[in-house]
Design a protein around this motif. Structure first.
Motif, PDB file in Angstrom:
ATOM      1  N   GLU A  89      20.743  87.168  40.932  1.00 21.50           N
ATOM      2  CA  GLU A  89      21.147  87.232  39.671  1.00 21.50           C
ATOM      3  C   GLU A  89      21.925  85.579  39.504  1.00 21.50           C
ATOM      4  OE1 GLU A  89      20.937  91.447  38.759  1.00 21.50           O
ATOM      5  OE2 GLU A  89      23.004  90.314  38.048  1.00 21.50           O
ATOM      6  N   TYR A  90      23.134  85.165  39.808  1.00 22.02           N
ATOM      7  CA  TYR A  90      24.047  84.331  39.311  1.00 22.02           C
ATOM      8  C   TYR A  90      23.543  83.128  40.318  1.00 22.02           C
ATOM      9  CZ  TYR A  90      27.346  87.844  38.355  1.00 22.02           C
ATOM     10  OH  TYR A  90      27.782  89.521  37.926  1.00 22.02           O
ATOM     11  N   MET A  91      23.268  81.570  39.753  1.00 22.23           N
ATOM     12  CA  MET A  91      23.213  80.753  39.963  1.00 22.23           C
ATOM     13  C   MET A  91      23.978  80.007  39.626  1.00 22.23           C
ATOM     14  SD  MET A  91      19.055  80.236  40.083  1.00 22.23           S
ATOM     15  CE  MET A  91      19.181  78.976  41.419  1.00 22.23           C
ATOM     16  N   SER A  92      24.673  78.272  39.590  1.00 28.26           N
ATOM     17  CA  SER A  92      25.765  77.294  39.170  1.00 28.26           C
ATOM     18  C   SER A  92      25.022  75.927  39.834  1.00 28.26           C
ATOM     19  CB  SER A  92      27.236  78.206  39.940  1.00 28.26           C
ATOM     20  OG  SER A  92      27.842  77.387  39.455  1.00 28.26           O
ATOM     21  N   ASN A 149      22.193  85.391  34.753  1.00 27.81           N
ATOM     22  CA  ASN A 149      21.037  85.560  34.509  1.00 27.81           C
ATOM     23  C   ASN A 149      19.895  84.908  33.876  1.00 27.81           C
ATOM     24  OD1 ASN A 149      19.059  87.981  35.146  1.00 27.81           O
ATOM     25  ND2 ASN A 149      20.679  89.478  35.209  1.00 27.81           N
ATOM     26  N   VAL A 150      18.901  85.594  33.684  1.00 24.29           N
ATOM     27  CA  VAL A 150      18.128  84.491  32.872  1.00 24.29           C
ATOM     28  C   VAL A 150      18.367  84.580  31.994  1.00 24.29           C
ATOM     29  CG1 VAL A 150      15.340  84.975  32.254  1.00 24.29           C
ATOM     30  CG2 VAL A 150      16.003  85.516  34.665  1.00 24.29           C
ATOM     31  N   GLU A 151      17.872  83.281  31.189  1.00 20.92           N
ATOM     32  CA  GLU A 151      18.147  83.228  29.287  1.00 20.92           C
ATOM     33  C   GLU A 151      19.906  83.160  29.691  1.00 20.92           C
ATOM     34  OE1 GLU A 151      16.287  81.688  28.437  1.00 20.92           O
ATOM     35  OE2 GLU A 151      14.385  82.316  27.964  1.00 20.92           O
ATOM     36  N   SER A 203      18.587  74.827  32.351  1.00 19.60           N
ATOM     37  CA  SER A 203      17.932  76.359  31.247  1.00 19.60           C
ATOM     38  C   SER A 203      17.901  77.362  32.872  1.00 19.60           C
ATOM     39  CB  SER A 203      16.741  75.865  31.217  1.00 19.60           C
ATOM     40  OG  SER A 203      15.509  75.034  32.431  1.00 19.60           O
ATOM     41  N   ARG A 204      17.315  78.957  32.694  1.00 19.71           N
ATOM     42  CA  ARG A 204      17.714  80.312  32.963  1.00 19.71           C
ATOM     43  C   ARG A 204      16.762  80.868  32.992  1.00 19.71           C
ATOM     44  NH1 ARG A 204      20.211  82.895  36.620  1.00 19.71           N
ATOM     45  NH2 ARG A 204      18.816  83.412  38.655  1.00 19.71           N
ATOM     46  N   LYS A 205      14.391  79.687  33.291  1.00 18.08           N
ATOM     47  CA  LYS A 205      13.555  80.575  32.072  1.00 18.08           C
ATOM     48  C   LYS A 205      13.106  81.794  33.396  1.00 18.08           C
ATOM     49  CE  LYS A 205      12.467  77.475  28.665  1.00 18.08           C
ATOM     50  NZ  LYS A 205      13.160  77.012  28.858  1.00 18.08           N
ATOM     51  N   GLU A 206      13.558  81.385  34.321  1.00 18.94           N
ATOM     52  CA  GLU A 206      12.823  82.831  35.884  1.00 18.94           C
ATOM     53  C   GLU A 206      14.360  82.463  36.830  1.00 18.94           C
ATOM     54  OE1 GLU A 206       8.864  80.646  37.239  1.00 18.94           O
ATOM     55  OE2 GLU A 206      10.339  79.638  36.470  1.00 18.94           O
ATOM     56  N   LYS A 207      14.203  83.862  37.127  1.00 18.54           N
ATOM     57  CA  LYS A 207      15.225  83.903  38.242  1.00 18.54           C
ATOM     58  C   LYS A 207      15.650  83.370  39.453  1.00 18.54           C
ATOM     59  CE  LYS A 207      17.313  89.128  39.533  1.00 18.54           C
ATOM     60  NZ  LYS A 207      17.299  90.204  40.154  1.00 18.54           N
ATOM     61  N   ARG A 208      14.493  82.630  39.640  1.00 20.64           N
ATOM     62  CA  ARG A 208      14.864  81.743  41.345  1.00 20.64           C
ATOM     63  C   ARG A 208      14.956  80.622  40.444  1.00 20.64           C
ATOM     64  NH1 ARG A 208      10.548  82.584  44.233  1.00 20.64           N
ATOM     65  NH2 ARG A 208      11.058  80.608  45.706  1.00 20.64           N
TER      66      ARG A 208
END
Lengths: 112, 112
Positions: B30-33, B51-53, B67-72
């Motif tokens: 879920e978390y990205m940075s 999370n997404v969005e 941007s985070r349009k998809e989880k991956r």
């Protein structure tokens, strides 16, 4: 997020035990303590994480005193390949989001 | 194999030419940075996403978009790069609360 203080650098010899202490006087109740290792031009790699007392895994031990205002990463019998930068982080992703603060780290140099 | 993949690994470009650094993880995290690393300054967080969005600013967000349009996927966008954005960039992901971060191999950007 709690600020951390670590020694800038440390030297050791192969086969010795190395202890790197991190100070985090303002650690919050929910904060965990996490250590990462970074080699040149590579991303940091997780080593160990703990909340209190002692945690041990296959590569290191983490000692946390009762007041949790500091922690010590212990690397047993270091080798040349342990030469790297070691980062101590404190934080709780649950309450602080995923905001993360890396300090400058401790540069460990292992000599033959 | 669980991994965080960044592309490109190296890029030399000129001031003002928009660029995107992609980051993809295959761990369903879920978390990205995003971080940047400069000599003597350690890693500094640019943006993160829980999370997404859902994205939020880290310590040094100026001049960057995400941007985070998809989880991956969690791309880092430099709309108008400047020389002070020359740096080593790392993407990371985490499975959630108190889970360690997994880092990519880094992207070295040089902006002339």
């Amino acid at each position: 997020l709690a600020k951390t203080t670590q020694p800038i650098s440390m030297d050791s010899y192969e086969g010795q035990e190395v202890n790197i202490t991190c100070s985090h006087n303002n650690i919050a109740t929910n904060d965990y303590i996490t250590w990462y290792q970074q080699f040149p031009s590579q991303g940091p790699r997780f080593i160990i994480q703990g909340y209190k007392t002692k945690v041990t895994n296959e590569v290191a031990s983490l000692f946390i005193p009762a007041d949790r205002k500091s922690s010590t990463l212990s690397l047993p019998r270091v080798s040349l390949s342990d030469t790297a930068v070691y980062y101590c982080l404190v934080g709780d992703t649950n309450t602080g989001g995923f905001k993360t603060i890396f300090g400058a780290g401790t540069r460990l140099f292992v000599k033959a | 194999e669980a991994q965080v993949t960044q592309n490109p690994r190296y890029l030399i470009t000129v001031t003002g030419k928009k660029l995107t650094v992609t980051c993809s993880q295959n761990m369903n995290h879920e978390y990205m940075s995003w971080y940047r690393q400069d000599p003597g300054l350690g890693l500094r967080q640019i943006y993160y996403s829980m999370n997404v969005e859902v994205t939020d600013k880290g310590d040094v967000p100026e001049g960057y978009k995400v941007s985070r349009k998809e989880k991956r996927n969690f791309p880092l966008i430099l709309e108008s790069p400047s020389p002070n954005q020359t740096s080593l960039y790392f993407c990371a992901s985490s499975g959630g609360n108190r889970q360690p971060q997994h880092f990519g191999d880094g992207t070295r950007l040089s902006i002339l």
